[in-house]
Motif scaffolding. Structure first.
Motif, PDB file in Angstrom:
ATOM      1  N   ILE A  51     -20.907   2.019  19.895  1.00 32.96           N
ATOM      2  CA  ILE A  51     -21.636   3.146  20.800  1.00 32.96           C
ATOM      3  C   ILE A  51     -21.092   2.903  22.122  1.00 32.96           C
ATOM      4  O   ILE A  51     -20.997   3.874  22.906  1.00 32.96           O
ATOM      5  N   ALA A  52     -21.026   1.281  22.625  1.00 27.68           N
ATOM      6  CA  ALA A  52     -20.853   1.115  23.938  1.00 27.68           C
ATOM      7  C   ALA A  52     -19.353   1.698  24.254  1.00 27.68           C
ATOM      8  O   ALA A  52     -19.189   2.055  25.597  1.00 27.68           O
ATOM      9  N   GLU A  53     -18.581   1.673  23.532  1.00 24.19           N
ATOM     10  CA  GLU A  53     -17.067   2.029  23.695  1.00 24.19           C
ATOM     11  C   GLU A  53     -17.126   3.760  23.481  1.00 24.19           C
ATOM     12  O   GLU A  53     -16.063   4.502  23.918  1.00 24.19           O
ATOM     13  N   LYS A  54     -17.907   4.518  22.689  1.00 22.50           N
ATOM     14  CA  LYS A  54     -17.986   5.741  22.580  1.00 22.50           C
ATOM     15  C   LYS A  54     -17.872   6.423  23.829  1.00 22.50           C
ATOM     16  O   LYS A  54     -18.692   6.138  24.905  1.00 22.50           O
ATOM     17  N   MET A 102     -29.334   2.830  21.970  1.00 20.10           N
ATOM     18  CA  MET A 102     -28.856   4.222  22.504  1.00 20.10           C
ATOM     19  C   MET A 102     -29.380   4.247  24.085  1.00 20.10           C
ATOM     20  O   MET A 102     -29.073   5.284  24.758  1.00 20.10           O
ATOM     21  N   HIS A 103     -29.971   3.297  24.847  1.00 19.31           N
ATOM     22  CA  HIS A 103     -30.452   3.440  25.900  1.00 19.31           C
ATOM     23  C   HIS A 103     -29.356   3.917  27.035  1.00 19.31           C
ATOM     24  O   HIS A 103     -29.516   4.681  27.897  1.00 19.31           O
ATOM     25  N   GLU A 104     -28.201   3.158  26.931  1.00 17.23           N
ATOM     26  CA  GLU A 104     -27.175   3.399  28.072  1.00 17.23           C
ATOM     27  C   GLU A 104     -26.316   4.898  27.723  1.00 17.23           C
ATOM     28  O   GLU A 104     -26.097   5.547  28.689  1.00 17.23           O
ATOM     29  N   SER A 105     -26.591   5.254  26.574  1.00 20.76           N
ATOM     30  CA  SER A 105     -25.868   6.619  26.238  1.00 20.76           C
ATOM     31  C   SER A 105     -26.664   7.748  26.743  1.00 20.76           C
ATOM     32  O   SER A 105     -26.272   8.860  27.087  1.00 20.76           O
TER      33      SER A 105
END
Length: 432
Positions: free
Chosen positions: A350-353, A286-289
């Motif tokens: 998650i990266a693509e979300k 989740m860090h990048e989010s």
């Protein structure tokens, strides 16, 4: 106060709360959120106001107190402190591959997406109403905890009496790519500082990287050590006492034996203790989010990995100085760390979300009336000073202390002084 534990100068009580996984579906699935309430032994019978602490991360449980020292000592002079295990961490309902394996990838994405700062603050509000007679409380955020504080000020400012932030003022508008472009430049500077301070560190890392490149090295946790993994040690060099710890680890990495150079078993055991990716998977997931918002209309899409292509000096080549990386997450980590491997498909999804909710309401923050004080560390490797100062100009009633005295974890090193400074700043009469 019913005591669960008696520590040195502290008594504590455990609280477990059943909260909605998704606050938009309050009658749906529930998760557990844990909070530890602590008070000084001399104040345990007093009716003191609450101060809730938001831990750095994301994905780390709150500090486990041992004694009345550091920032806790200062806080306990006038508060009951709530140490919140943010959802997914500590004694709250955990996120890891074992707790997610019964879900499909799409279901995992829906589930994990509920573990951002917005729901952390909804949990805090749920707890506030349970523990107080709907009275305001004070809040303190370190690093990612500061991101949570600014969301709290956006979403429920009437619940807050005063706020304190250390090393955690985010940009309210910039994309993940902007953040990592600035971060890589600061990490280069920290590498230069590291090699300047420890004169033989460059040779030590070169010899170790070459050995890893030529041999199969298995860590105590079972993974094969790669040069990319070795570079991840750089997450520590932006902390007080971190460069020293990394250097002393490298110093004893290789040993001479009758059959030539070998990896020291001590190094293999200690290496994994310097990295949290196996034990705290939310951080990697989740860090990048935390930099993504609805108005960006795009996902992070492995931002740190993509931006790294603009900084080729981080790509290891024998004969050149090895550069350590910092607080960056890379897709290959989900192929190399044992506890992340089962989460690879989830991490890619998650990266693509792209449909993340907005975390900050700039209009609300520009009219903020809650007293806020913040410590901004000019040498901070993790949170860009210039972006923090941009945010300061957008948040009304915020006073800041800009200092080069501390690294990112200043509150851990000299917390009593840091928190005392922030409390004093908040209680000065505004000049505006």
């Amino acid at each position: 106060m019913q005591m669960d534990s008696i520590l040195s100068g502290i008594v504590s009580k455990k609280h477990f709360f059943s909260v909605p996984l998704n606050y938009q579906q309050p009658e749906g699935e529930k998760i557990t959120v844990f909070a530890r309430e602590i008070v000084s032994t001399e104040n345990q019978q007093k009716d003191l106001p609450f101060l809730v602490y938001f831990q750095g991360g994301p994905g780390f449980g709150a500090v486990r107190p041992i004694e009345s020292s550091g920032w806790i000592k200062r806080a306990l002079q006038e508060y009951r402190v709530i140490l919140l295990d943010q959802r997914g961490t500590g004694l709250s309902s955990l996120i890891n591959h074992a707790t997610l394996e019964h879900l499909s990838v799409d279901e995992q994405v829906d589930y994990v997406s509920q573990f951002r700062a917005d729901n952390i603050i909804r949990d805090a509000e749920f707890i506030r109403l349970k523990l107080t007679n709907n009275t305001q409380w004070s809040i303190l955020g370190q690093s990612f905890g500061g991101f949570c504080v600014l969301h709290y000020l956006s979403a429920a400012p009437d619940s807050i009496k005063e706020a304190f932030i250390t090393g955690g003022i985010p940009s309210l508008t910039r994309r993940a790519d902007d953040v990592y472009k600035a971060t890589y430049q600061r990490v280069i500077k920290k590498n230069n500082d590291f090699y300047h301070r420890f004169k033989d560190a460059e040779q030590l890392t070169a010899e170790l990287a070459e050995f890893i490149d030529n041999n199969q090295v298995t860590l105590a946790t079972g993974e094969q050590l790669t040069v990319e993994m070795l570079q991840l040690l750089g997450v520590n060099i932006g902390m007080e006492q971190g460069p020293e710890a990394v250097y002393y680890l490298l110093e004893q990495a290789l040993i001479e034996t009758g059959s030539g150079k070998q990896i020291n078993p001590l190094f293999l055991h200690q290496f994994s203790q310097f990295l949290d990716y196996n034990t705290n998977p939310i951080f990697a997931l989740m860090h990048e989010s935390i930099y993504c918002q609805q108005f960006h209309q795009q996902g992070a899409n492995w931002s740190a990995h993509r931006v790294r292509e603009q900084f080729q000096q981080f790509n290891y080549q024998r004969g050149q100085r090895l550069l350590f990386t910092g607080e960056m997450i890379y897709p290959w980590m989900f192929e190399q760390f044992n506890q992340l491997k089962p989460l690879k498909a989830l991490a890619n999804a998650i990266a693509e979300k792209a449909d993340w909710s907005n975390l900050y309401d700039v209009d609300v923050l520009m009219q903020n009336t809650v007293p806020v004080s913040a410590a901004i560390y000019s040498e901070d490797m993790y949170v860009d000073m210039n972006y923090s100062l941009e945010t300061v100009q957008l948040v009304d009633n915020l006073k800041y202390w800009l200092t080069s005295e501390y690294e990112h974890n200043g509150i851990r090193i000299d917390g009593e002084r840091v928190l005392d400074k922030l409390i004093s700043l908040n209680r000065q009469k505004s000049l505006r």
